[in-house]
Design an enzyme around this catalytic site. Structure first.
Site, PDB file in Angstrom:
ATOM      1  N   GLY A  81       0.760  -1.246   0.000  1.00  0.00           N
ATOM      2  CA  GLY A  81       0.000   0.000   0.000  1.00  0.00           C
ATOM      3  C   GLY A  81       0.787   1.291   0.000  1.00  0.00           C
ATOM      4  O   GLY A  81       0.200   2.365   0.091  1.00  0.00           O
ATOM      5  N   LYS A 127       6.271  -1.055 -13.328  1.00  0.00           N
ATOM      6  CA  LYS A 127       7.566  -1.627 -12.969  1.00  0.00           C
ATOM      7  C   LYS A 127       7.888  -2.758 -13.926  1.00  0.00           C
ATOM      8  O   LYS A 127       7.018  -3.556 -14.283  1.00  0.00           O
ATOM      9  CB  LYS A 127       7.545  -2.168 -11.536  1.00  0.00           C
ATOM     10  CG  LYS A 127       8.839  -2.901 -11.168  1.00  0.00           C
ATOM     11  CD  LYS A 127       9.031  -3.045  -9.683  1.00  0.00           C
ATOM     12  CE  LYS A 127       8.105  -4.063  -9.058  1.00  0.00           C
ATOM     13  NZ  LYS A 127       8.372  -4.179  -7.602  1.00  0.00           N
ATOM     14  N   ASP A 173       2.883  -1.459  -9.751  1.00  0.00           N
ATOM     15  CA  ASP A 173       4.111  -1.958  -9.121  1.00  0.00           C
ATOM     16  C   ASP A 173       4.055  -3.485  -9.074  1.00  0.00           C
ATOM     17  O   ASP A 173       4.724  -4.111  -8.258  1.00  0.00           O
ATOM     18  CB  ASP A 173       4.245  -1.369  -7.711  1.00  0.00           C
ATOM     19  CG  ASP A 173       5.669  -1.478  -7.164  1.00  0.00           C
ATOM     20  OD1 ASP A 173       6.608  -1.475  -7.977  1.00  0.00           O
ATOM     21  OD2 ASP A 173       5.841  -1.573  -5.939  1.00  0.00           O
ATOM     22  N   ASP A 203      -8.600 -10.416  -8.436  1.00  0.00           N
ATOM     23  CA  ASP A 203      -7.824 -10.474  -9.673  1.00  0.00           C
ATOM     24  C   ASP A 203      -8.610  -9.750 -10.762  1.00  0.00           C
ATOM     25  O   ASP A 203      -9.680 -10.211 -11.164  1.00  0.00           O
ATOM     26  CB  ASP A 203      -7.602 -11.940 -10.046  1.00  0.00           C
ATOM     27  CG  ASP A 203      -6.681 -12.114 -11.236  1.00  0.00           C
ATOM     28  OD1 ASP A 203      -6.505 -11.141 -12.004  1.00  0.00           O
ATOM     29  OD2 ASP A 203      -6.148 -13.221 -11.414  1.00  0.00           O
ATOM     30  N   TRP A 242       2.450   2.885  -2.380  1.00  0.00           N
ATOM     31  CA  TRP A 242       2.167   3.773  -3.514  1.00  0.00           C
ATOM     32  C   TRP A 242       0.812   4.454  -3.326  1.00  0.00           C
ATOM     33  O   TRP A 242       0.661   5.641  -3.615  1.00  0.00           O
ATOM     34  CB  TRP A 242       2.213   3.001  -4.828  1.00  0.00           C
ATOM     35  CG  TRP A 242       3.609   2.844  -5.367  1.00  0.00           C
ATOM     36  CD1 TRP A 242       4.771   2.854  -4.651  1.00  0.00           C
ATOM     37  CD2 TRP A 242       3.977   2.666  -6.727  1.00  0.00           C
ATOM     38  NE1 TRP A 242       5.840   2.692  -5.483  1.00  0.00           N
ATOM     39  CE2 TRP A 242       5.392   2.566  -6.757  1.00  0.00           C
ATOM     40  CE3 TRP A 242       3.264   2.555  -7.910  1.00  0.00           C
ATOM     41  CZ2 TRP A 242       6.096   2.379  -7.955  1.00  0.00           C
ATOM     42  CZ3 TRP A 242       3.967   2.369  -9.104  1.00  0.00           C
ATOM     43  CH2 TRP A 242       5.369   2.289  -9.120  1.00  0.00           C
ATOM     44  N   ASP A 279      -5.563  -5.490  -5.555  1.00  0.00           N
ATOM     45  CA  ASP A 279      -4.515  -6.506  -5.460  1.00  0.00           C
ATOM     46  C   ASP A 279      -5.159  -7.848  -5.151  1.00  0.00           C
ATOM     47  O   ASP A 279      -6.215  -7.904  -4.504  1.00  0.00           O
ATOM     48  CB  ASP A 279      -3.495  -6.156  -4.368  1.00  0.00           C
ATOM     49  CG  ASP A 279      -2.144  -6.829  -4.599  1.00  0.00           C
ATOM     50  OD1 ASP A 279      -2.111  -8.076  -4.713  1.00  0.00           O
ATOM     51  OD2 ASP A 279      -1.136  -6.131  -4.691  1.00  0.00           O
TER      52      ASP A 279
END
Length: 225
Positions: free
Chosen positions: A64, A178, A138, A109, A66, A93
């Site tokens: 968490g 990322k 990320d 998901d 970000w 997430d």
């Protein structure tokens, strides 16, 4: 036996580096859940990504940090009142995540239809029916150590973020993901260039020198025929 000693030495070295890491200490002092917050902070300060009134989606948000940084930046806006953010952050997430103040979290998901529909509904409510200003990702796979397999997994996660951004970003929106330098890196960059007018790699100082981790920023969607 030698292998066990080598692994133990590696763990001790990592622990020593982690304890003495200035970004770890800063995260603890400033209340961030992970040092990763400073990677986003540095990129944001360079590229002015987070602006008042934005709707931001954080893919692969756990734990968490970000989302925390994005929320704090929106709350620091001159237009924000009562400590509340001027804008909205939606985090998603597969893993559970402790609540972050003023951040809407969906555990699931987003490749699954019901979860994706829930995400769309939350975003629509937050944006008043408009599209998203900024998508952050990320996300990282569990690495196997097999270069070809790991490259494919990394590229797949970047593809998911690109597909989501293509559908939900505003024309002048941005996507930050990322990824890792490796055999599939150039293919990921090419995919960004097909989708965005401006594409730039970013390697913030908070990203460890030993790591192949890097970030790709795409801005201003191209019109897809």
């Amino acid at each position: 036996m030698a292998k066990g000693k080598s692994k133990n030495k590696f763990n001790q070295s990592w622990l020593h580096d982690h304890i003495n890491d200035p970004y770890v200490k800063m995260a603890q002092r400033e209340g961030y859940r992970a040092r990763a917050a400073y990677k986003l902070k540095e990129i944001d300060e360079q590229d002015k990504l987070i602006q008042p009134g934005q709707v931001i989606v954080d893919l692969g948000a756990a734990p968490g940090s970000w989302s925390q940084y994005a929320r704090n930046k929106l709350a620091a806006s001159p237009r924000a009142t009562g400590g509340k953010p001027d804008g909205a952050v939606v985090a998603i997430d597969i893993l559970p995540m402790e609540p972050v103040a003023d951040v809407t979290f969906i555990q699931g998901d987003f490749r699954e239809e019901d979860v994706f529909r829930q995400l769309e509904e939350v975003v629509m409510a937050a944006s008043g029916g408009a599209k998203i200003d900024l998508v952050l990702s990320d996300m990282a796979p569990n690495l196997s150590g097999v270069a070809s397999a790991d490259s494919a997994r990394i590229e797949y996660l970047c593809d998911l973020a690109l597909d989501f951004a293509q559908t939900h970003l505003k024309p002048d929106g941005a996507l930050l993901v990322k990824c890792f330098h490796g055999s599939g890196y150039s293919q990921i960059v090419e995919k960004f260039k097909r989708q965005f007018k401006v594409v730039a790699p970013r390697k913030p100082k908070a990203s460890r020198d030993k790591s192949s981790e890097t970030f790709i920023l795409g801005r201003y969607l191209k019109v897809v025929n």
